[in-house]
Scaffold this motif. Sequence first.
Motif, PDB file in Angstrom:
ATOM      1  N   SER A 168       0.831  -1.198   0.000  1.00 46.16           N
ATOM      2  CA  SER A 168       0.000   0.000   0.000  1.00 46.16           C
ATOM      3  C   SER A 168       0.871   1.255   0.000  1.00 46.16           C
ATOM      4  O   SER A 168       2.053   1.215   0.368  1.00 46.16           O
ATOM      5  CB  SER A 168      -0.911   0.016   1.231  1.00 46.16           C
ATOM      6  OG  SER A 168      -0.127   0.180   2.394  1.00 46.16           O
ATOM      7  N   VAL A 169       0.275   2.363  -0.402  1.00 50.18           N
ATOM      8  CA  VAL A 169       0.976   3.645  -0.396  1.00 50.18           C
ATOM      9  C   VAL A 169       1.349   4.016   1.035  1.00 50.18           C
ATOM     10  O   VAL A 169       2.445   4.523   1.296  1.00 50.18           O
ATOM     11  CB  VAL A 169       0.106   4.743  -1.058  1.00 50.18           C
ATOM     12  CG1 VAL A 169       0.734   6.109  -0.901  1.00 50.18           C
ATOM     13  CG2 VAL A 169      -0.108   4.420  -2.524  1.00 50.18           C
ATOM     14  N   GLN A 170       0.452   3.743   1.977  1.00 52.54           N
ATOM     15  CA  GLN A 170       0.740   4.042   3.382  1.00 52.54           C
ATOM     16  C   GLN A 170       1.955   3.252   3.874  1.00 52.54           C
ATOM     17  O   GLN A 170       2.771   3.774   4.630  1.00 52.54           O
ATOM     18  CB  GLN A 170      -0.481   3.716   4.274  1.00 52.54           C
ATOM     19  CG  GLN A 170      -1.652   4.615   4.041  1.00 52.54           C
ATOM     20  CD  GLN A 170      -2.500   4.181   2.845  1.00 52.54           C
ATOM     21  OE1 GLN A 170      -2.323   3.098   2.286  1.00 52.54           O
ATOM     22  NE2 GLN A 170      -3.404   5.053   2.422  1.00 52.54           N
ATOM     23  N   TRP A 171       2.102   1.992   3.432  1.00 49.64           N
ATOM     24  CA  TRP A 171       3.252   1.190   3.832  1.00 49.64           C
ATOM     25  C   TRP A 171       4.530   1.831   3.309  1.00 49.64           C
ATOM     26  O   TRP A 171       5.535   1.879   4.014  1.00 49.64           O
ATOM     27  CB  TRP A 171       3.131  -0.237   3.298  1.00 49.64           C
ATOM     28  CG  TRP A 171       4.257  -1.109   3.746  1.00 49.64           C
ATOM     29  CD1 TRP A 171       4.318  -1.865   4.872  1.00 49.64           C
ATOM     30  CD2 TRP A 171       5.519  -1.299   3.083  1.00 49.64           C
ATOM     31  NE1 TRP A 171       5.528  -2.514   4.948  1.00 49.64           N
ATOM     32  CE2 TRP A 171       6.285  -2.172   3.863  1.00 49.64           C
ATOM     33  CE3 TRP A 171       6.068  -0.794   1.912  1.00 49.64           C
ATOM     34  CZ2 TRP A 171       7.567  -2.566   3.507  1.00 49.64           C
ATOM     35  CZ3 TRP A 171       7.346  -1.185   1.564  1.00 49.64           C
ATOM     36  CH2 TRP A 171       8.082  -2.067   2.347  1.00 49.64           C
ATOM     37  N   VAL A 172       4.497   2.303   2.068  1.00 48.21           N
ATOM     38  CA  VAL A 172       5.694   2.912   1.482  1.00 48.21           C
ATOM     39  C   VAL A 172       6.096   4.145   2.283  1.00 48.21           C
ATOM     40  O   VAL A 172       7.266   4.341   2.581  1.00 48.21           O
ATOM     41  CB  VAL A 172       5.471   3.251  -0.006  1.00 48.21           C
ATOM     42  CG1 VAL A 172       6.662   4.012  -0.575  1.00 48.21           C
ATOM     43  CG2 VAL A 172       5.234   1.985  -0.809  1.00 48.21           C
ATOM     44  N   TYR A 173       5.130   4.983   2.657  1.00 51.58           N
ATOM     45  CA  TYR A 173       5.452   6.173   3.450  1.00 51.58           C
ATOM     46  C   TYR A 173       5.982   5.799   4.834  1.00 51.58           C
ATOM     47  O   TYR A 173       6.959   6.371   5.318  1.00 51.58           O
ATOM     48  CB  TYR A 173       4.218   7.063   3.616  1.00 51.58           C
ATOM     49  CG  TYR A 173       3.970   7.990   2.461  1.00 51.58           C
ATOM     50  CD1 TYR A 173       4.847   9.020   2.151  1.00 51.58           C
ATOM     51  CD2 TYR A 173       2.838   7.839   1.667  1.00 51.58           C
ATOM     52  CE1 TYR A 173       4.613   9.877   1.090  1.00 51.58           C
ATOM     53  CE2 TYR A 173       2.585   8.694   0.604  1.00 51.58           C
ATOM     54  CZ  TYR A 173       3.490   9.707   0.328  1.00 51.58           C
ATOM     55  OH  TYR A 173       3.251  10.555  -0.726  1.00 51.58           O
ATOM     56  N   ARG A 174       5.342   4.832   5.506  1.00 50.53           N
ATOM     57  CA  ARG A 174       5.692   4.509   6.893  1.00 50.53           C
ATOM     58  C   ARG A 174       6.879   3.571   7.027  1.00 50.53           C
ATOM     59  O   ARG A 174       7.789   3.816   7.815  1.00 50.53           O
ATOM     60  CB  ARG A 174       4.495   3.864   7.594  1.00 50.53           C
ATOM     61  CG  ARG A 174       3.677   4.838   8.376  1.00 50.53           C
ATOM     62  CD  ARG A 174       2.623   4.135   9.209  1.00 50.53           C
ATOM     63  NE  ARG A 174       1.413   4.040   8.399  1.00 50.53           N
ATOM     64  CZ  ARG A 174       0.730   2.934   8.157  1.00 50.53           C
ATOM     65  NH1 ARG A 174       1.105   1.796   8.693  1.00 50.53           N
ATOM     66  NH2 ARG A 174      -0.332   2.943   7.395  1.00 50.53           N
ATOM     67  N   GLU A 175       6.854   2.460   6.295  1.00 47.89           N
ATOM     68  CA  GLU A 175       7.790   1.369   6.552  1.00 47.89           C
ATOM     69  C   GLU A 175       8.992   1.298   5.616  1.00 47.89           C
ATOM     70  O   GLU A 175      10.024   0.774   6.000  1.00 47.89           O
ATOM     71  CB  GLU A 175       7.046   0.032   6.485  1.00 47.89           C
ATOM     72  CG  GLU A 175       5.872  -0.072   7.436  1.00 47.89           C
ATOM     73  CD  GLU A 175       6.289  -0.075   8.883  1.00 47.89           C
ATOM     74  OE1 GLU A 175       7.385  -0.593   9.198  1.00 47.89           O
ATOM     75  OE2 GLU A 175       5.523   0.452   9.709  1.00 47.89           O
ATOM     76  N   ALA A 176       8.861   1.782   4.408  1.00 45.98           N
ATOM     77  CA  ALA A 176       9.947   1.630   3.432  1.00 45.98           C
ATOM     78  C   ALA A 176      11.276   2.208   3.924  1.00 45.98           C
ATOM     79  O   ALA A 176      12.306   1.549   3.812  1.00 45.98           O
ATOM     80  CB  ALA A 176       9.543   2.224   2.094  1.00 45.98           C
ATOM     81  N   PRO A 177      11.297   3.424   4.502  1.00 46.88           N
ATOM     82  CA  PRO A 177      12.590   3.923   4.986  1.00 46.88           C
ATOM     83  C   PRO A 177      13.175   3.061   6.116  1.00 46.88           C
ATOM     84  O   PRO A 177      14.394   2.932   6.233  1.00 46.88           O
ATOM     85  CB  PRO A 177      12.261   5.327   5.500  1.00 46.88           C
ATOM     86  CG  PRO A 177      11.033   5.727   4.755  1.00 46.88           C
ATOM     87  CD  PRO A 177      10.268   4.452   4.570  1.00 46.88           C
ATOM     88  N   GLN A 178      12.316   2.435   6.903  1.00 41.85           N
ATOM     89  CA  GLN A 178      12.802   1.612   8.015  1.00 41.85           C
ATOM     90  C   GLN A 178      13.377   0.280   7.549  1.00 41.85           C
ATOM     91  O   GLN A 178      14.221  -0.295   8.236  1.00 41.85           O
ATOM     92  CB  GLN A 178      11.667   1.363   9.009  1.00 41.85           C
ATOM     93  CG  GLN A 178      11.182   2.639   9.659  1.00 41.85           C
ATOM     94  CD  GLN A 178       9.977   2.396  10.552  1.00 41.85           C
ATOM     95  OE1 GLN A 178       9.547   1.263  10.740  1.00 41.85           O
ATOM     96  NE2 GLN A 178       9.435   3.471  11.094  1.00 41.85           N
ATOM     97  N   VAL A 179      12.927  -0.222   6.406  1.00 47.20           N
ATOM     98  CA  VAL A 179      13.424  -1.506   5.915  1.00 47.20           C
ATOM     99  C   VAL A 179      14.583  -1.357   4.941  1.00 47.20           C
ATOM    100  O   VAL A 179      15.084  -2.353   4.444  1.00 47.20           O
ATOM    101  CB  VAL A 179      12.295  -2.356   5.278  1.00 47.20           C
ATOM    102  CG1 VAL A 179      11.243  -2.703   6.300  1.00 47.20           C
ATOM    103  CG2 VAL A 179      11.716  -1.671   4.072  1.00 47.20           C
ATOM    104  N   GLY A 180      14.989  -0.117   4.647  1.00 44.51           N
ATOM    105  CA  GLY A 180      16.176   0.080   3.841  1.00 44.51           C
ATOM    106  C   GLY A 180      15.970   0.757   2.498  1.00 44.51           C
ATOM    107  O   GLY A 180      16.939   0.944   1.766  1.00 44.51           O
ATOM    108  N   LEU A 181      14.745   1.104   2.145  1.00 47.18           N
ATOM    109  CA  LEU A 181      14.514   1.835   0.898  1.00 47.18           C
ATOM    110  C   LEU A 181      14.682   3.322   1.178  1.00 47.18           C
ATOM    111  O   LEU A 181      13.995   3.879   2.025  1.00 47.18           O
ATOM    112  CB  LEU A 181      13.109   1.566   0.369  1.00 47.18           C
ATOM    113  CG  LEU A 181      12.897   0.177  -0.210  1.00 47.18           C
ATOM    114  CD1 LEU A 181      11.428  -0.044  -0.514  1.00 47.18           C
ATOM    115  CD2 LEU A 181      13.723  -0.001  -1.458  1.00 47.18           C
ATOM    116  N   VAL A 182      15.598   3.948   0.478  1.00 51.50           N
ATOM    117  CA  VAL A 182      15.919   5.351   0.735  1.00 51.50           C
ATOM    118  C   VAL A 182      15.059   6.254  -0.143  1.00 51.50           C
ATOM    119  O   VAL A 182      15.151   6.194  -1.366  1.00 51.50           O
ATOM    120  CB  VAL A 182      17.410   5.625   0.437  1.00 51.50           C
ATOM    121  CG1 VAL A 182      17.748   7.083   0.675  1.00 51.50           C
ATOM    122  CG2 VAL A 182      18.288   4.711   1.265  1.00 51.50           C
TER     123      VAL A 182
END
Length: 96
Positions: free
Chosen positions: A51-65
Amino acid sequence: MYHEAPVRPNHRTRWNLGLRTQPCDRPLLWRSPCRRSFMTVKETAEFLNMSVQWVYREAPQVGLVPYRFGQGRNAKLQFKVTEVQTWVKQQRMSVR
């Protein structure tokens, strides 16, 4: 060989994930020569099947810059296509 693209692009088909309407002899891949180097948050979410919300919230925490273009409320987050592809390859699990 022609690759088919939507006949009438609209706000839902505008993102154009590397689709081309010109003749080409290569399959449609992110490695095509006419690719873009950045993806929007929505494109990244669709590419990752999240989801778009996952990309905003979790992506930076899992390593996507994320890269920020602009300032303040109008800033746009985008992700490098090559970095997203590399991250996806790193998430591959080996099956024994």
